[in-house]
Design a protein around this motif. Structure first.
Motif, short mmCIF file in Angstrom:
data_model
loop_
_atom_site.label_atom_id
_atom_site.label_comp_id
_atom_site.label_asym_id
_atom_site.label_seq_id
_atom_site.Cartn_x
_atom_site.Cartn_y
_atom_site.Cartn_z
N ASN B 61 0.82 -1.21 0.00
CA ASN B 61 0.00 0.00 0.00
C ASN B 61 0.85 1.26 0.00
O ASN B 61 0.45 2.28 -0.56
CB ASN B 61 -1.00 -0.03 1.15
CG ASN B 61 -2.17 -0.96 0.83
OD1 ASN B 61 -3.01 -0.62 0.00
ND2 ASN B 61 -2.21 -2.13 1.44
N MET B 62 2.03 1.20 0.61
CA MET B 62 2.98 2.30 0.46
C MET B 62 3.38 2.44 -1.00
O MET B 62 3.49 3.54 -1.55
CB MET B 62 4.23 2.04 1.31
CG MET B 62 4.00 2.15 2.80
SD MET B 62 5.48 1.58 3.69
CE MET B 62 4.86 1.64 5.36
N TYR B 64 1.65 1.53 -3.60
CA TYR B 64 0.51 2.11 -4.32
C TYR B 64 0.50 3.63 -4.17
O TYR B 64 0.34 4.37 -5.14
CB TYR B 64 -0.78 1.48 -3.79
CG TYR B 64 -2.05 2.22 -4.10
CD1 TYR B 64 -2.60 2.25 -5.38
CD2 TYR B 64 -2.74 2.92 -3.09
CE1 TYR B 64 -3.78 2.93 -5.65
CE2 TYR B 64 -3.92 3.59 -3.35
CZ TYR B 64 -4.43 3.61 -4.62
OH TYR B 64 -5.60 4.28 -4.87
N GLY B 65 0.69 4.10 -2.93
CA GLY B 65 0.68 5.54 -2.68
C GLY B 65 1.80 6.25 -3.41
O GLY B 65 1.60 7.26 -4.09
N ALA B 66 3.02 5.69 -3.29
CA ALA B 66 4.18 6.33 -3.91
C ALA B 66 4.05 6.33 -5.43
O ALA B 66 4.40 7.32 -6.10
CB ALA B 66 5.46 5.61 -3.48
N ALA B 68 1.18 6.13 -7.12
CA ALA B 68 0.08 7.04 -7.46
C ALA B 68 0.57 8.48 -7.47
O ALA B 68 0.09 9.31 -8.24
CB ALA B 68 -1.08 6.88 -6.47
#
Lengths: 247, 358
Positions: B61-62, B64-66, B68
């Motif tokens: 999920n990190m 995904y955030g980075a 994104a």
């Protein structure tokens, strides 16, 4: 005539999908007003959770992404590493943050990630239809506790501010309520401070909003405000739990 | 180019940095621990950022955030860790966020063991997460090939705005080979991210429209249209990404199908069989998805047997059977649980299967 109020351009001019008497709209607006006053609206990236407020990005006029259930603090940590100069925040409900995402919130705080988390505590699962949350009060009815939550079966409600305040990296931790005009004004001050802590690179900042869910509480909107005052605030005391010296 | 002797896992990490990875998020799990260790001291030297995540779930999920946010992101783990990452992989596919990920796989199911395995074939190629999606899967047979795949995967991920997986195994991760490292690419600046990834959440800034990265689509017709659009992309990937190699003389009587390190064992098996008077060939899928079905069109009527050789219980076999489509008998030679067969064992079992056809 003198204009005394205008809706922040941080909120898009659309109707929300939130129920009558729900305080998500108030929380959204406070956050967006603070960002506008700080001049950071176009410099902010936010993460919406799973829950009613997954659609926050339909209303908040900023760059945003959705996240998997409970993972918003991890997603925000990734965003923050790419953009150390941006304002980054997560917006999460109590099922999302205090239940399935309890690991992510604790470790984002533990690392002292320079992000802000806004925690909507309405003591129930909203989007899925009124199931018991870790924050549901003892005796409070939920669709998975139809005779009311009992300590014997479910434990006592989790107090996230108190828990996070034990973590060094969580440098600003405050609980506010959205049940009265006075408390809404205090809430805005807490939001502003949380953003200032982040902008100064001091560490992780966290604001918990005691919020309403008239639909799943089975109460009229005004009764919901009474519930916050009479039932929630006594168990979840308002105030600051942690702040940097200069705040 | 000058060759250096490197351990697989460290070479994979260096290849990712040289390929432009600016961000790595990982959690300790054997047999890939050297990767987060290497990243923890080398990535920041290259101007990037490393987080030791609290779990694989948080790591993906990190990522995904980075990603994104427009960052060039690399993640690695091993089999049970990939199981935990499926949530994020499904999200990244739906929201079209590019990440390069590496599975240094081991034996399963459950916690399984830490020796090399290929039993993540279904997990990798069928999509272990929820919903309709695909992830391109590259299967290296050497450390050098893994380096080249990882290095090139960032462009593929960005081109299709989709996660890309490299499926290696514990043998490649733990052994050492002489390798040449490609030239280091520079990490993208903020301005370059905004120019090259106009979809990324970088803060609205002077952009006329704000960006929203999402996978929620509550209206069935809207979600269906979105999935159809994704599948137009997957159709392009199937045509443009599929890769395989073939080995051996024309018209072999036995054709092996093997990927990754097993293909190296089979190459030795082919020599053993030649000495024993058998004519053998091999198809090595380099991409597992898209699977190289076209390679099987070249199987001639001289071929008596096609054999899937794998470190799992007949997972690759399902694609081999689909590719052969009943034209020739299909066999299986396998070990699992972290046991690796010798080339002689494979040869003996192959001859036994050929003789059974007589």
């Amino acid at each position: 005539m003198k204009q005394v109020f205008a809706i922040t351009r941080g909120m898009l001019p659309v109707d929300t999908s939130y129920c009558p008497g729900c305080t998500h709209g108030v929380a959204h607006r406070l956050i967006m007003e603070c960002l506008e006053e700080l001049g950071e609206l176009d410099n902010t990236i936010a993460v919406s959770p799973i829950g009613c407020s997954i659609v926050a990005h339909q209303y908040m006029n900023i760059d945003m992404c959705e996240s998997a259930h409970g993972r918003a603090p991890a997603v925000a940590s990734g965003i923050r590493r790419v953009h150390p100069d941006k304002v980054v925040f997560t917006y999460q409900g109590d099922g999302d943050l205090a239940s399935i995402g309890v690991g992510e919130i604790i470790h984002a705080a533990h690392r002292g990630e320079k992000v802000t988390t806004f925690f909507i505590n309405n003591a129930i699962y909203g989007m899925t239809g009124g199931q018991m949350a870790p924050t549901t009060l003892l005796g409070q009815r939920a669709t998975t506790a139809i005779n009311g939550r009992t300590k014997e079966s479910n434990g006592s409600p989790l107090r996230m501010c108190e828990l996070l305040a034990t973590i060094d990296g969580a440098v600003f931790v405050e609980r506010v309520a959205l049940n009265s005009p006075g408390n809404v004004r205090k809430a805005k001050k807490a939001v502003m401070k949380a953003f200032e802590v982040q902008k100064n690179g001091l560490g992780f900042s966290f604001v918990e909003f005691l919020s309403s869910c008239p639909t799943n509480w089975g109460r009229a909107p005004y009764e919901a405000m009474e519930f916050i005052k009479e039932e929630m605030i006594p168990y979840y005391p308002l105030g600051n739990f942690r702040k940097p010296e200069e705040f | 180019m000058e060759k250096v002797l490197m351990k697989g896992n460290e070479a994979f990490a260096e290849a990712a940095i040289r390929g432009g990875a600016g961000f790595y998020f990982g959690y300790p799990i054997t047999p890939q621990n050297e990767i987060p260790e290497y990243m923890s001291h080398e990535l920041e030297k290259a101007g990037g950022s490393f987080i030791q995540a609290e779990s694989e779930l948080a790591a993906v999920n990190m990522a995904y955030g980075a990603a994104a946010a427009g960052g060039s992101v690399f993640i690695s783990t091993s089999s049970p860790g990939v199981a935990l990452m499926q949530e994020g992989i499904s999200f990244m596919c739906s929201s079209e966020v590019p990440v390069v990920m590496l599975n240094v796989s081991r034996g399963g199911p459950g916690v399984g063991g830490i020796q090399p395995g290929q039993a993540d074939y279904f997990q990798a190629t069928r999509g272990g997460g929820n919903g309709d999606y695909h992830v391109p899967v590259f299967a290296p047979a050497s450390i050098q090939e893994a380096i080249d795949m990882i290095y090139g995967a960032f462009e593929i991920a960005d081109k299709y705005q989709n996660p890309v997986m490299i499926l290696a195994d514990g043998m490649l991760g733990q052994m050492m080979e002489p390798v040449s490292l490609p030239e280091a690419k520079r990490m993208a600046t903020y301005e370059e991210i905004r120019a090259n990834k106009p979809w990324a959440i970088t803060g609205k800034g002077p952009r006329s429209e704000r960006n929203v990265i999402k996978s929620l689509r509550l209206q069935p017709d809207v979600l269906e249209a979105h999935i159809h659009r994704l599948f137009e992309k997957y159709d392009r990937m199937e045509k443009e990404l599929v890769r395989y190699e073939t080995y051996g003389e024309p018209d072999p009587e036995i054709v092996f199908v093997a990927f990754g390190t097993v293909a190296r064992l089979v190459a030795e098996t082919m020599d053993i069989l030649a000495e024993r008077g058998y004519k053998a060939g091999m198809i090595r899928p380099v991409t597992l998805w898209p699977f190289p079905f076209d390679a099987f069109a070249r199987i001639s009527d001289k071929t008596r047997l096609v054999v899937s050789v794998e470190l799992s219980m007949g997972q690759l076999l399902t694609d081999v059977k689909a590719a052969v489509c009943g034209r020739v008998p299909v066999g299986l030679i396998n070990r699992t649980g972290g046991v690796v067969p010798t080339p002689v064992e494979i040869a003996d079992r192959a001859i036994k299967q050929l003789k059974a056809l007589d």
